[in-house]
Design a protein around this motif. Structure first.
Motif, mmCIF file in Angstrom:
data_model
loop_
_atom_site.group_PDB
_atom_site.id
_atom_site.type_symbol
_atom_site.label_atom_id
_atom_site.label_comp_id
_atom_site.label_asym_id
_atom_site.label_seq_id
_atom_site.Cartn_x
_atom_site.Cartn_y
_atom_site.Cartn_z
ATOM 1 N N ARG A 278 20.923 46.311 37.391
ATOM 2 C CA ARG A 278 20.658 46.810 36.034
ATOM 3 C C ARG A 278 21.446 48.085 35.759
ATOM 4 N NH1 ARG A 278 15.477 44.870 37.342
ATOM 5 N NH2 ARG A 278 14.754 46.919 38.033
ATOM 6 N N GLU A 279 21.560 48.940 36.784
ATOM 7 C CA GLU A 279 22.326 50.173 36.617
ATOM 8 C C GLU A 279 23.820 49.896 36.473
ATOM 9 O OE1 GLU A 279 21.347 52.421 40.050
ATOM 10 O OE2 GLU A 279 19.418 53.163 39.258
ATOM 11 N N ARG A 280 24.253 48.748 36.942
ATOM 12 C CA ARG A 280 25.691 48.425 36.934
ATOM 13 C C ARG A 280 26.048 47.361 35.894
ATOM 14 N NH1 ARG A 280 26.600 46.855 43.061
ATOM 15 N NH2 ARG A 280 28.698 46.367 42.277
ATOM 16 N N ARG A 281 25.203 47.198 34.880
ATOM 17 C CA ARG A 281 25.477 46.177 33.864
ATOM 18 C C ARG A 281 26.811 46.437 33.153
ATOM 19 N NH1 ARG A 281 22.509 45.779 29.688
ATOM 20 N NH2 ARG A 281 22.470 43.514 29.408
ATOM 21 N N LYS A 282 27.097 47.703 32.874
ATOM 22 C CA LYS A 282 28.359 48.024 32.211
ATOM 23 C C LYS A 282 29.534 47.657 33.114
ATOM 24 C CE LYS A 282 30.930 51.822 30.079
ATOM 25 N NZ LYS A 282 30.920 53.261 29.731
ATOM 26 N N GLU A 283 29.372 47.935 34.429
ATOM 27 C CA GLU A 283 30.419 47.598 35.387
ATOM 28 C C GLU A 283 30.651 46.091 35.430
ATOM 29 O OE1 GLU A 283 31.038 47.866 40.225
ATOM 30 O OE2 GLU A 283 29.620 49.228 39.239
ATOM 31 N N MET A 284 29.565 45.323 35.387
ATOM 32 C CA MET A 284 29.690 43.861 35.398
ATOM 33 C C MET A 284 30.418 43.381 34.144
ATOM 34 S SD MET A 284 28.129 43.281 38.249
ATOM 35 C CE MET A 284 26.862 43.973 39.319
ATOM 36 N N ALA A 285 30.076 44.006 33.008
ATOM 37 C CA ALA A 285 30.718 43.622 31.753
ATOM 38 C C ALA A 285 32.219 43.912 31.799
ATOM 39 C CB ALA A 285 30.065 44.373 30.586
ATOM 40 N N ILE A 286 32.586 45.054 32.363
ATOM 41 C CA ILE A 286 34.006 45.402 32.472
ATOM 42 C C ILE A 286 34.730 44.394 33.353
ATOM 43 C CG2 ILE A 286 35.618 47.124 33.385
ATOM 44 C CD1 ILE A 286 33.624 49.280 32.512
ATOM 45 N N PHE A 287 34.094 43.980 34.447
ATOM 46 C CA PHE A 287 34.698 42.964 35.318
ATOM 47 C C PHE A 287 34.999 41.687 34.532
ATOM 48 C CE2 PHE A 287 32.600 44.954 39.265
ATOM 49 C CZ PHE A 287 33.745 45.685 39.543
ATOM 50 N N LYS A 288 34.039 41.311 33.672
ATOM 51 C CA LYS A 288 34.250 40.088 32.888
ATOM 52 C C LYS A 288 35.406 40.260 31.902
ATOM 53 C CE LYS A 288 29.835 37.697 33.131
ATOM 54 N NZ LYS A 288 28.752 37.033 32.377
ATOM 55 N N VAL A 289 35.490 41.464 31.312
ATOM 56 C CA VAL A 289 36.601 41.729 30.397
ATOM 57 C C VAL A 289 37.934 41.638 31.129
ATOM 58 C CG1 VAL A 289 37.694 43.519 28.980
ATOM 59 C CG2 VAL A 289 35.220 43.135 28.828
ATOM 60 N N LEU A 290 37.949 42.072 32.379
ATOM 61 C CA LEU A 290 39.174 42.044 33.182
ATOM 62 C C LEU A 290 39.494 40.648 33.716
ATOM 63 C CD1 LEU A 290 38.732 45.366 35.213
ATOM 64 C CD2 LEU A 290 40.231 44.946 33.254
ATOM 65 N N GLY A 291 38.658 39.687 33.430
ATOM 66 C CA GLY A 291 38.964 38.315 33.817
ATOM 67 C C GLY A 291 38.170 37.768 34.976
ATOM 68 N N TYR A 292 37.233 38.531 35.509
ATOM 69 C CA TYR A 292 36.406 38.010 36.607
ATOM 70 C C TYR A 292 35.418 36.987 36.065
ATOM 71 C CZ TYR A 292 38.147 41.676 39.691
ATOM 72 O OH TYR A 292 38.955 42.482 40.453
ATOM 73 N N GLN A 293 35.262 35.898 36.790
ATOM 74 C CA GLN A 293 34.360 34.833 36.398
ATOM 75 C C GLN A 293 32.932 35.142 36.892
ATOM 76 O OE1 GLN A 293 35.352 32.242 34.418
ATOM 77 N NE2 GLN A 293 37.236 33.471 34.352
ATOM 78 N N PRO A 294 31.918 34.508 36.275
ATOM 79 C CA PRO A 294 30.539 34.720 36.721
ATOM 80 C C PRO A 294 30.347 34.479 38.216
ATOM 81 C CG PRO A 294 30.541 33.575 34.636
ATOM 82 C CD PRO A 294 31.974 33.664 35.059
ATOM 83 N N MET A 295 31.066 33.471 38.761
ATOM 84 C CA MET A 295 30.913 33.190 40.186
ATOM 85 C C MET A 295 31.433 34.331 41.050
ATOM 86 S SD MET A 295 29.659 31.390 42.482
ATOM 87 C CE MET A 295 29.069 30.105 41.368
ATOM 88 N N HIS A 296 32.478 35.046 40.561
ATOM 89 C CA HIS A 296 32.975 36.211 41.280
ATOM 90 C C HIS A 296 31.897 37.295 41.352
ATOM 91 C CE1 HIS A 296 37.274 34.890 40.081
ATOM 92 N NE2 HIS A 296 37.013 34.509 41.324
ATOM 93 N N ILE A 297 31.216 37.520 40.241
ATOM 94 C CA ILE A 297 30.186 38.548 40.197
ATOM 95 C C ILE A 297 28.994 38.142 41.068
ATOM 96 C CG2 ILE A 297 28.549 39.735 38.682
ATOM 97 C CD1 ILE A 297 30.659 39.517 36.462
ATOM 98 N N PHE A 298 28.612 36.864 40.957
ATOM 99 C CA PHE A 298 27.517 36.357 41.798
ATOM 100 C C PHE A 298 27.854 36.549 43.280
ATOM 101 C CE2 PHE A 298 25.383 33.098 44.265
ATOM 102 C CZ PHE A 298 24.083 33.124 43.779
ATOM 103 N N SER A 299 29.059 36.177 43.664
ATOM 104 C CA SER A 299 29.489 36.288 45.061
ATOM 105 C C SER A 299 29.557 37.742 45.502
ATOM 106 C CB SER A 299 30.855 35.630 45.247
ATOM 107 O OG SER A 299 30.808 34.260 44.903
ATOM 108 N N MET A 300 29.949 38.633 44.572
ATOM 109 C CA MET A 300 30.038 40.049 44.904
ATOM 110 C C MET A 300 28.666 40.610 45.271
ATOM 111 S SD MET A 300 31.121 43.240 42.462
ATOM 112 C CE MET A 300 29.647 43.017 41.456
ATOM 113 N N VAL A 301 27.648 40.334 44.450
ATOM 114 C CA VAL A 301 26.307 40.859 44.706
ATOM 115 C C VAL A 301 25.721 40.271 45.991
ATOM 116 C CG1 VAL A 301 23.954 41.037 43.815
ATOM 117 C CG2 VAL A 301 25.902 41.255 42.250
#
Length: 385
Positions: A278-301
């Protein structure tokens, strides 16, 4: 590689939370390795080295068992008894210290044949005991505790027989886990030095086969019905089952506590990871803007939590193993004798690694699922208000 880079960068960025999470897993796995070692070792010791043809004779109503020595001759003459011995338990303090020494006095004639765990004892050691009346065979742990080696002498002030002292000489080391903290010495010297000619604690009988063992047990019990000391006779395996059944409830409670600790850790870590997400929601959003897919974010966490869990689990098990080794060797400024009986195996290092990884994986699954669903528009809209 893209996801791995994210994981390593974020671990460094969130080092404080990462450290606290890791410490929690380290402590948990250290406790788990120790508890699991104790429970599994006790169960194995109770179930191992038991026989269905060897009988244990004890006083039925008195604990600790003690019955008249004159019973011994009568019992040994019962038809079907092929061999026998007696055990006399002893406890005392190393002369001039508060170091406790526990031992057992028994016959030397059939020590290897009638004593579980000593089947492979070097016959030369038995012969040495026959030559040396004050001789003892000692486990390595008790030798380390009292600071003695083979050939050295020591005295023990009796607790079980106040005012009496044994003068003993180490003639050999017992290479058996069952007797690692015990000394074994001659029954005739025990009787003479302590004035204990009139009673024994336990008698062991070898009956040859199961059917014969049952007949002998019934006959011996019947011989001493309504006497001053009634006897209970059971096979080693039956005795082990009885002890095991008494321990089952305790072992189950301990195992349940360990399981609850693991479950609590999963819930605590899941909550911690959820707060981080929750504290990193902005960071997650920026990743998506940069082209990271949801699976990348899921795998990262998931990857962050699994890596932390695996490394911390291995460290926790390693901590338990290291403490166990130092405690057993006497390298610590203090010593916990009880834990010295339950050394943590190196196998727990690998178990700790995988168990920690599983804890991390389970803890991060739900937070990771929520993280991948972060909507870019919602995050930046909230930032603009």
């Amino acid at each position: 590689m893209k996801t791995l880079g994210l994981i390593l960068r974020n671990l460094g960025r969130n080092w404080l939370r990462t450290t606290l999470t890791a410490m929690a897993v380290v402590v948990l796995l250290a406790i788990y390795a120790t508890v699991d070692t104790v429970t599994s070792t006790i169960q194995e010791m109770v179930q191992s080295n038991t026989s269905q043809t060897q009988l244990i004779v004890r006083e039925r109503w008195v604990v600790p068992s003690e019955f008249p020595r004159r019973y011994v001759h009568k019992i040994s003459q019962v038809e079907g008894v092929r061999d026998w011995t007696t055990w006399n338990f002893f406890a005392g303090y190393l002369g001039g210290t508060t170091t406790q020494v526990r031992g057992m006095a028994t016959r030397m004639d059939n020590l290897r044949e009638m004593t579980a765990g000593l089947e492979d004892l070097d016959p030369a050691l038995v012969e040495a005991m026959r030559r040396e009346k004050t001789g003892v065979l000692a486990g390595p742990i008790v030798l380390d505790r009292i600071g003695r080696e083979v050939g050295q002498t020591f005295s023990v002030e009796s607790i079980t027989h106040p005012g009496k002292t044994l003068q003993l000489k180490v003639v050999g080391v017992i290479d058996s886990e069952l007797w690692a903290q015990t000394i074994i010495f001659r029954e005739d010297y025990y009787q003479q030095a302590l004035g204990a000619e009139d009673a024994v604690n336990i008698m062991l009988l070898e009956a040859g086969d199961i059917d014969n063992a049952q007949r002998v047990a019934q006959q011996v019990e019947k011989m001493f019905e309504n006497s001053e000391a009634e006897l209970q006779v059971e096979t080693e395996s039956a005795g082990a089952s009885r002890i095991s059944s008494r321990l089952t409830t305790t072992m189950n409670i301990v195992s349940l506590v360990a399981s609850v600790l693991l479950l609590d850790m999963v819930l605590i870590l899941s909550n911690s990871i959820g707060i981080t997400v929750r504290e990193r929601r902005k960071e997650m959003a920026i990743f998506k803007v940069l082209g990271y897919q949801p699976m990348h974010i899921f795998s990262m966490v998931v990857g962050e939590a699994t890596l932390i869990g695996a490394v911390s689990g291995a460290l926790g098990a390693g901590l338990a193993w290291s403490f166990s080794q130092l405690n057993a060797s006497g390298a610590l400024p203090f010593r916990i004798d009880m834990l010295a009986q339950f050394p943590v195996s190196q196998d727990y290092l690998l178990q700790g690694f995988f168990l920690g990884a599983v804890i991390g994986l389970l803890s991060s699954a739900l937070p990771a699922w929520n993280a991948q669903k972060v909507r870019v528009a919602d995050v930046f809209a909230a930032q603009s208000t």
